[in-house]
Design an enzyme around this catalytic site. Structure first.
Site, short mmCIF file in Angstrom:
data_model
loop_
_atom_site.label_atom_id
_atom_site.label_comp_id
_atom_site.label_asym_id
_atom_site.label_seq_id
_atom_site.Cartn_x
_atom_site.Cartn_y
_atom_site.Cartn_z
N HIS A 14 -11.14 -45.74 -81.71
CA HIS A 14 -12.45 -45.69 -81.05
C HIS A 14 -12.61 -44.28 -80.49
O HIS A 14 -11.88 -43.88 -79.58
CB HIS A 14 -12.55 -46.72 -79.94
N ASP A 16 -14.43 -41.79 -78.48
CA ASP A 16 -15.36 -41.28 -77.47
C ASP A 16 -15.41 -39.76 -77.66
O ASP A 16 -14.42 -39.06 -77.42
CB ASP A 16 -14.87 -41.62 -76.07
N ASP A 127 -17.88 -50.77 -77.83
CA ASP A 127 -17.74 -50.53 -76.40
C ASP A 127 -19.08 -50.29 -75.71
O ASP A 127 -19.15 -49.66 -74.66
CB ASP A 127 -16.82 -49.32 -76.16
N HIS A 353 -22.09 -43.70 -75.35
CA HIS A 353 -22.10 -44.42 -74.09
C HIS A 353 -21.44 -43.66 -72.94
O HIS A 353 -21.89 -43.78 -71.80
CB HIS A 353 -21.46 -45.81 -74.26
#
Length: 905
Positions: A14, A16, A127, A353
């Site tokens: 994931h 980010d 997420d 996000h």
């Protein structure tokens, strides 16, 4: 059918893009990860596949530094060993606009397609801090029938620890997720988070312990024999020995079929075994059936300035630049798809996000400001060039024979509207080539301005206010020669523009010598302003007493300010236990009338307030010791500092709303400021503007909710109604509100929040998140009959976001009339969303959505002949034909339907 369990291990990371480290730190790690992935795929034929987190920007970021790897990368994508798409970035769904969510899907599909392999058809939201209610409908329009998500349905606590004793909306990790329109997808919840299959041991002893825990945890929620194990986590490096680890697992657990899987394989197998009794979850997934402490909803108010810049950028792109460029395309100007892609991509790079949520370290958000400015500047250039293409085509010969100075008012909001307009008219221009600039300015400044009036193309006089604007510097940028600087003699006009058509324009002119009628002031008392719709009194404490003349209802005490301490973090707000918010209800304010005309009245209010300087010293100790924010005992400091709030209330002629502009000089830390609007209505629910819907939400949270605060997301507005009367508060980039449980159903809109740490899994100081210095907020107060949907007040709230654009022209012939709508439409309880040109077909595409939960009719008409209309979708593909009658069509929209119309000309 075998009952043997299958363990689907899906390798992923994931990613980010920026978070607890600045972007380039993460970027360097991404390069290392991708190099390792490609090397692993080269070396190990049993390393079957890797899911690239559903976002194509990872490819873009990698190839920016390693362009020489594109051929190898493409090879593995085409061999389906690397799975890409469907998004460009993993966005926060509620803090980005409806159209931004669509552009994200469009760009992700287009970029994935360019590699020549399959596009991952999975609605991937690993997420997201809650999930938009219309996601199933949106995904279905992109041929996606499965969504995977990590939040929104069951509680995930600190460090992603799953609560064991909560009431779940679904007993399984699989469910049916249904949009308000009835669209359904299979929903897959990462019940044990998206890291439940990471770092699989090769050592047999460790592997036994690992799988003896992991398998029962997955079985506990799974509805089938297919168990999902996500082999990765945040920035998880590649497990290069995974093939060996799987062989060890097969040896140790022969009753389980271990597969190095991918989502396509897993979903295909899952569908075959899904039971008939899956639970259906409806609409928005916002973790409302939880204790409420870790919903991360207060990222909506973290670093409010980011949300405001984002709202401005999105509005300029989707509600101004795209329609204007589509208009200009109708008169022969090429539609700048490439510039739009650049502007949107640059903006969307702020939409992950951890970026738009304002929950990263300070360096991340400094870089975001630059991206916002880059996207905005490109968008402004598109707007300028589009208007440059339109102006010569607009016929202004109606003003021939007069000493006239025409100007065109563009309305791209999507709704017919009136509004206050200011325009600077150049009465004379002299270029630097004529004389030295100082001399030009001096000579032009003394030239008198003759009286006149504003007229429309039919010869009607429109009353206005005009003042001498002096001399102004400007410049032309010709396409065939060097820049041309000049000085111009300026006349400034202020007027109420009326009947500006949706998706069109109206041309007016300043005509010298015409008689300008007198108009009355709106000031009817020392601090009372009044127009045909509203009477607004500014009270001694700075709040408003407002009378809605259409209903006769009086609202009192609107826009009192509240200040409360905050011992939470960038993710979540927490008021210190045992403290009470301060308000300006009993604070006298300085009131001044700063503008008074027939067109606009502005009353300024100044609060010289005093609030605590920060939290007390205990907060820092608790932060250092990683004390979870629900358990903190810190209070507010006893030291007080000045907090100055300057409010400007604006009432325009014939307006149905009061516009509010707030400037706050914040010198305090660890606190939150809100504006309060007591409605007094008896209501159990309220309505909030969300993604392609006006969402109905409960005023009182579910029984599981423990958090004293019940803050929620909004797009353009929040509204409370008792069915007969309603009050709506529209906003520009203020994404957080609460409907308070105070027996008044008070709407509380967050204007700013100050926090000194990131939060989550460690201690990351964020001093810039305290937002010390000047903070601004803009919103509007709209009273109405009925609710915000049935009254049509949503149109007023949406239009509040979109500026009029005005451009001076001259008297000339043209192919377009002086007043014109490029597309006319009508539809009760139908909201306009976008108008642009489709990239692949170069056809015009327009989008609306039904804000009612019953069918509605959309009527569309173009002023000139069209080849035909057709149903399109969010990917702008050509679908079935729509009946065309005299260049118009009537389309039946289903309840809550998102509808895209393609137009062939």
């Amino acid at each position: 059918m075998t009952n043997k369990k299958t363990a689907h291990i899906i390798s992923h990371t994931h990613w980010d893009r920026e978070w607890y480290m600045p972007y380039e730190y993460h970027h360097a790690l991404l390069i290392e990860l991708m190099d390792t992935l490609l090397d692993t795929l080269d070396r190990d034929p049993d390393y079957k596949s890797f899911h690239l987190d559903g976002q194509t920007i990872m490819l873009e970021d990698y190839l920016q530094v390693r362009p020489e790897m594109k051929e190898k990368l493409t090879k593995y994508i085409q061999e389906e060993r690397i799975h890409i798409g469907p998004w460009y970035i993993l966005q926060d769904e509620f803090l980005t606009s409806s159209e931004a969510n669509v552009r994200n899907l469009q760009v992700g599909h287009r970029d994935a397609k360019s590699y020549g392999g399959k596009i991952s058809k999975l609605g991937y939201f690993p997420d997201s801090f809650g999930n938009m209610g219309q996601a199933p409908q949106m995904l279905r329009q992109a041929d996606i029938d499965v969504a995977a998500f990590g939040r929104g349905v069951k509680p995930t606590g600190f460090n992603n620890q799953v609560s064991e004793d909560a009431a779940y909306e679904s007993p399984y990790s699989e469910m049916i997720w249904q949009s308000p329109d009835g669209s359904k997808v299979i929903g897959i919840l990462f019940a044990n988070w998206y890291c439940n299959g990471m770092e699989v041991p090769v050592d047999e002893k460790q592997a036994i312990a690992y799988w003896e825990k992991a398998i029962p945890n997955a079985e506990k929620f799974a509805s089938t024999r297919h168990l999902l194990f996500m082999g990765g986590c945040d920035h998880q490096p590649i497990q290069t020995d995974l093939s060996d680890a799987i062989e060890v697992a097969k040896k140790l657990f022969p009753d389980v079929d271990f597969v190095h899987s991918n989502f396509e394989l897993y979903v295909d197998e899952l569908k075959k075994d899904l039971p008939d009794n899956l639970q259906t979850v409806h609409g928005e997934l916002r973790s409302q059936r939880t204790e409420g402490w870790y919903t991360l909803v207060n990222t909506a108010s973290s670093r409010v300035y980011l949300k405001q810049m984002n709202a401005e950028n999105q509005t300029l792109l989707e509600k101004v630049a795209e329609p204007l460029a589509a208009f200009a395309h109708q008169v022969g100007k090429p539609y700048p798809h490439h510039l739009f892609v650049y502007a949107w991509k640059t903006l969307m790079q702020n939409h992950p996000h951890d970026s738009i949520c304002g929950c990263s370290v300070d360096e991340v958000h400094r870089e975001m400001v630059t991206r916002f400015e880059k996207s905005k500047h490109m968008t402004e250039m598109i707007i300028r060039e589009s208007i440059d293409g339109l102006i010569p085509a607009i016929d202004t010969t109606a003003f021939e024979g007069k000493e006239a100075f025409p100007f065109t008012v563009f309305n791209t909001a999507g709704y017919n509207r009136d509004g206050f307009v200011e325009v600077s008219i150049e009465l004379k221009r002299r270029y630097f080539s004529e004389a030295y600039p100082t001399r030009l300015a001096r000579e032009m400044k003394v030239e008198p301005i003759a009286a006149g009036a504003v007229m429309d193309a039919e010869g009607n006089v429109i009353d206005c206010e005009w003042i001498d604007g002096g001399v102004m510097f400007g410049y032309d940028l010709p396409k065939d020669k060097f820049r041309q600087p000049y000085m111009a003699r300026i006349l400034k006009l202020r007027l109420q523009a009326k009947d500006i058509p949706a998706l069109g324009y109206k041309t007016l002119a300043w005509v010298t010598g015409a008689a300008n009628p007198e108009a009355a002031s709106q000031l009817t008392g020392d601090f009372t302003m009044e127009n045909s719709n509203l009477k607004v009194e500014v009270l001694a404490n700075g709040s408003l007493k407002m009378t809605d003349k259409a209903t006769g209802h009086v609202y009192d005490g609107l826009n009192v300010y509240e200040d409360a301490g905050d011992v939470g973090n960038e993710y979540m707000y927490r008021m210190p236990e045992g403290t009470t918010p301060l308000t300006t209800e009993g604070v006298d304010a300085e009131r001044t009338v700063v503008e008074d005309s027939a067109f606009r009245t502005v009353i300024e209010v100044k609060h010289n307030w005093s609030i605590p300087a920060s939290a007390d010293e205990l907060l820092h100790e608790e932060q250092l010791e990683i004390v979870g924010f629900p358990n903190r005992k810190a209070k507010r400091s006893k030291e007080m500092v000045a907090f100055t709030i300057v409010t400007r209330y604006t009432l325009d002629r014939d307006a149905k709303r009061v516009d509010v502009h707030v400037t706050m000089d914040n010198q305090s830390k660890d606190h939150r400021v809100r504006a309060l609007f007591p409605t007094g209505f008896d209501a159990e629910t309220h309505l909030a503007d969300s993604i392609f819907e006006v969402a109905r939400r409960n005023n009182v949270p579910a029984p599981e909710w423990q958090n004293p605060s019940n803050d929620q997301h909004q797009q353009a507005f929040v509204s409370v109604s008792d069915g007969k009367l309603g009050l709506t508060v529209a906003n520009k980039g203020l994404c957080e509100y609460e409907v308070s449980q105070d027996n008044k159903n008070t709407i509380a809109v967050t204007l700013m929040r100050s926090s000194g740490e990131l939060g989550d899994w460690g201690y990351f100081p964020t001093p810039e998140a305290q937002c010390i210095g000047t903070n601004v907020a803009e919103y509007a107060i709209i009273p109405h009959a009925g609710d915000v949907v049935t009254s049509g007040a949503y149109e007023e709230a949406h239009s509040f976001q979109v500026p009029f654009l005005v451009r001076q022209t001259d008297v000339h012939a043209g192919s377009l009339p002086a007043n014109h709508a490029f597309l006319e439409w009508a539809g009760e309880q139908v909201a306009f969303s976008s108008l642009k040109m489709a990239e692949e077909t170069d056809n015009m595409v327009a989008r609306w959505y039904n804000v009612a939960l019953e069918p509605r009719t959309l009527k569309v008409k173009l002023p000139e002949a069209v080849k035909g209309f057709y149903r399109s979708d969010l990917l702008e593909r050509k679908g079935e034909a729509v009946a065309n009658d005299n260049n118009g069509a009537a389309i039946e929209l289903g309840a809550a339907e998102i509808f895209t119309l393609g137009i062939e000309k």
